[in-house]
Design a protein around this motif. Structure first.
Motif, PDB file in Angstrom:
ATOM      1  N   LYS A 262      47.617  14.226  34.110  1.00 32.72           N
ATOM      2  CA  LYS A 262      47.627  12.764  34.081  1.00 32.72           C
ATOM      3  C   LYS A 262      47.726  12.237  32.653  1.00 32.72           C
ATOM      4  N   LEU A 263      46.979  12.862  31.739  1.00 32.70           N
ATOM      5  CA  LEU A 263      47.017  12.415  30.352  1.00 32.70           C
ATOM      6  C   LEU A 263      48.381  12.672  29.717  1.00 32.70           C
TER       7      LEU A 263
ATOM      8  N   LEU B  89      43.491   8.060  17.092  1.00 37.40           N
ATOM      9  CA  LEU B  89      43.846   9.016  18.136  1.00 37.40           C
ATOM     10  C   LEU B  89      42.727   9.179  19.148  1.00 37.40           C
ATOM     11  N   THR B  90      41.483   9.277  18.673  1.00 35.77           N
ATOM     12  CA  THR B  90      40.360   9.404  19.608  1.00 35.77           C
ATOM     13  C   THR B  90      40.189   8.132  20.438  1.00 35.77           C
ATOM     14  N   SER B  91      40.511   6.985  19.855  1.00 37.18           N
ATOM     15  CA  SER B  91      40.431   5.737  20.624  1.00 37.18           C
ATOM     16  C   SER B  91      41.424   5.750  21.774  1.00 37.18           C
ATOM     17  N   VAL B  92      42.655   6.157  21.490  1.00 38.64           N
ATOM     18  CA  VAL B  92      43.698   6.134  22.520  1.00 38.64           C
ATOM     19  C   VAL B  92      43.408   7.144  23.620  1.00 38.64           C
ATOM     20  N   VAL B  93      42.869   8.316  23.256  1.00 38.45           N
ATOM     21  CA  VAL B  93      42.656   9.371  24.248  1.00 38.45           C
ATOM     22  C   VAL B  93      41.294   9.226  24.922  1.00 38.45           C
TER      23      VAL B  93
ATOM     24  N   PHE C  61      33.561  13.798  35.622  1.00 38.18           N
ATOM     25  CA  PHE C  61      33.261  13.586  34.204  1.00 38.18           C
ATOM     26  C   PHE C  61      33.637  14.817  33.377  1.00 38.18           C
ATOM     27  N   ALA C  62      33.255  16.002  33.852  1.00 37.24           N
ATOM     28  CA  ALA C  62      33.552  17.226  33.111  1.00 37.24           C
ATOM     29  C   ALA C  62      35.068  17.414  32.964  1.00 37.24           C
ATOM     30  N   ALA C  63      35.814  17.160  34.037  1.00 35.12           N
ATOM     31  CA  ALA C  63      37.264  17.344  33.983  1.00 35.12           C
ATOM     32  C   ALA C  63      37.907  16.376  32.995  1.00 35.12           C
ATOM     33  N   LYS C  64      37.478  15.115  33.032  1.00 35.43           N
ATOM     34  CA  LYS C  64      38.049  14.126  32.126  1.00 35.43           C
ATOM     35  C   LYS C  64      37.677  14.412  30.678  1.00 35.43           C
ATOM     36  N   ALA C  65      36.418  14.801  30.431  1.00 34.28           N
ATOM     37  CA  ALA C  65      35.989  15.092  29.063  1.00 34.28           C
ATOM     38  C   ALA C  65      36.745  16.292  28.502  1.00 34.28           C
TER      39      ALA C  65
ATOM     40  N   LEU D 266      39.357  16.394  25.359  1.00 32.22           N
ATOM     41  CA  LEU D 266      39.149  17.309  24.248  1.00 32.22           C
ATOM     42  C   LEU D 266      40.402  18.147  23.982  1.00 32.22           C
ATOM     43  N   THR D 267      41.051  18.609  25.040  1.00 31.55           N
ATOM     44  CA  THR D 267      42.254  19.424  24.881  1.00 31.55           C
ATOM     45  C   THR D 267      43.360  18.649  24.188  1.00 31.55           C
ATOM     46  N   VAL D 268      43.570  17.418  24.600  1.00 38.07           N
ATOM     47  CA  VAL D 268      44.631  16.607  23.992  1.00 38.07           C
ATOM     48  C   VAL D 268      44.305  16.301  22.534  1.00 38.07           C
ATOM     49  N   ILE D 269      43.045  16.006  22.251  1.00 44.70           N
ATOM     50  CA  ILE D 269      42.647  15.722  20.863  1.00 44.70           C
ATOM     51  C   ILE D 269      42.860  16.948  19.987  1.00 44.70           C
ATOM     52  N   LEU D 270      42.485  18.126  20.480  1.00 46.74           N
ATOM     53  CA  LEU D 270      42.713  19.355  19.714  1.00 46.74           C
ATOM     54  C   LEU D 270      44.200  19.592  19.486  1.00 46.74           C
TER      55      LEU D 270
END
Length: 452
Positions: free
Chosen positions: A28-29, A92-96, A124-128, A132-136
């Protein structure tokens, strides 16, 4: 009655595993055009920027390591890291992370997601994890792209540290990588704050802007003459403290404290976001934030965490002052001058000397001696003295210093011209400015004793 009994005994449908929910949220992201655009930009734009700037006649000398972008490809990723910590990573963290929960509120899809997954905790765990994956992925793109651009445009050459000593290409590579890894800690702290804002503020745009607003507030706080304990206790200090990796010995104290504080903030903010999320009433379609609970659970604990970290750091560190003192400035300037003098000597093809032979010292004052020689300011003045083997006369050079609140300083040569004036030197890699003309340095805010 029989039909009712059979229905009651029917087995409940199994909950969707976290791994499956994680894959779904990640798809989705990544399917969002803005996320794809950000990934593409992070993996391409830094390389183009570093390559273009490295070939310009004017360099970003006001940025740490910017003056070395002509000399080595390892300066480029550090320049990008300084910019990223100030602007790119908070945005970037704001957008994601700042939008990962609020987007479901805007689309009104919580009921469908709960029916499919049947567990707020797993959601919650799946979204978090997906965030995290996209930010990395974005941070990795910034680091790899800027490094590739620098190496291709300039080359794999030694890098001058913040105390003037030269790092071999392999040492520079390791420290650049470690600096980007350390910057992940405050990035995760901002991501946790983004999750908290996205959960607590619902579809409100402030949830999306919260990490950027917090990062801006932290930057403004770092510009103030705060005590060392307060400065180190802020979650964004690790965006600055990586500078200490490029001195010898490395200034690890502020860096380790900054990384630890940022990781604590990441854990606390994520835990608070989880607490608010699992207690949410999903039956209300007009939900627009947690109201009073957002203040009591989302605001008061972070405020208490600030007070706690300030207290802990104040007890653990030796000073509640600015950390910028006369003897520290003098040691830093003298050490950097000695290392860069040797670099200048090699570039001029003169006989080599060692730091022990030079015996460089610095005498610094502030405000022409009218002010106490402590704290930040652009009115520092240092007179550096050194000795050459076989020469009785003592050499002297004058520098004007601009020291910021975080301990970084820029030394500007003020004569004699043949020592620290501006002129070009012919090097194997092309013409380069006199290394003693202007140089960057870093004062260890936590050091208390002289270093040999």
């Amino acid at each position: 009655m029989t039909a009712t009994t059979v229905d009651d005994r029917a087995p409940a449908a199994p909950r969707v595993p976290v791994a499956r929910g994680y894959r779904f949220e990640l798809v989705k992201l990544v399917a969002q055009w803005r996320i794809r655009l950000l990934v593409l930009a992070c993996w391409i734009v830094p390389a183009l920027f570093v390559a273009a700037v490295s070939r310009q006649s004017t360099l970003p000398t006001d940025t740490l390591f910017g003056r070395w972008m002509h000399a080595t490809g390892w300066a480029g990723p550090l320049v990008v890291l300084g910019f990223a910590g100030t602007w790119a990573l908070p945005l970037l963290t704001s957008v994601v992370a700042g939008d990962v929960f609020a987007s479901e509120d805007r689309l009104g899809t919580w009921r469908h997601l709960l029916v499919a997954v049947r567990s707020p905790r797993r959601i919650f765990a799946a979204k978090a994890l997906a965030s995290l994956t996209v930010i990395l992925l974005l941070v990795s793109g910034l680091a790899c792209s800027s490094t590739a651009g620098g190496l291709l445009a300039v080359g794999n050459r030694p890098l001058a540290g913040l105390d003037g000593h030269l790092l071999t290409p392999s040492d520079a590579a390791g420290k650049v990588l470690l600096a980007w890894v350390c910057a992940l800690a405050p990035t995760l702290a901002l991501a946790g704050i983004g999750l908290l804002g996205s959960v607590a503020l619902g579809r409100s745009p402030m949830g999306l802007l919260l990490p950027a607003v917090v990062a801006l507030a932290l930057q403004l706080a770092q510009m103030l003459p705060l005590p060392v304990a307060v400065r180190l206790a802020l979650p964004g200090y690790a965006f600055i403290a990586w500078n200490g990796l490029f001195t010898r010995p490395a200034q690890l104290g502020p860096l380790l404290i900054g990384v630890a504080v940022a990781l604590v903030w990441a854990l606390v903010a994520t835990a608070l976001a989880h607490l608010l999320f699992v207690r949410r009433d999903f039956t209300n379609p007009a939900y627009d934030g947690s109201g009073r609970r957002a203040i009591t659970t989302g605001l008061l604990p972070p405020a208490a965490l600030v007070a706690l970290t300030v207290t802990v750091v104040a007890v653990a560190t030796p000073s509640m002052g600015s950390g910028i003192e006369q003897d520290k400035v003098q040691r830093s300037v003298a050490t950097a001058f000695a290392h860069l003098y040797r670099l200048q000597t090699r570039q001029l093809n003169r006989p080599d000397v060692t730091e022990a032979q030079l015996r460089a010292t610095a005498a610094c004052d502030k405000g022409a001696g009218q002010l106490a020689a402590t704290g930040p300011g652009n009115d520092w003045r240092c007179v550096v003295s050194w000795h050459l083997p076989g020469v009785e006369a003592t050499g002297t050079a004058v520098y004007q210093l601009d020291i910021t609140s975080d301990g970084r300083f820029v030394a500007d040569g003020d004569g004699p011209k043949e020592v620290n004036g501006y002129f070009l030197l012919r090097t194997p890699n092309g013409d380069a400015p006199n290394p003693l003309w202007q140089f960057d340095g870093n004062v260890d805010l936590l050091s208390t004793t002289a270093k040999g």
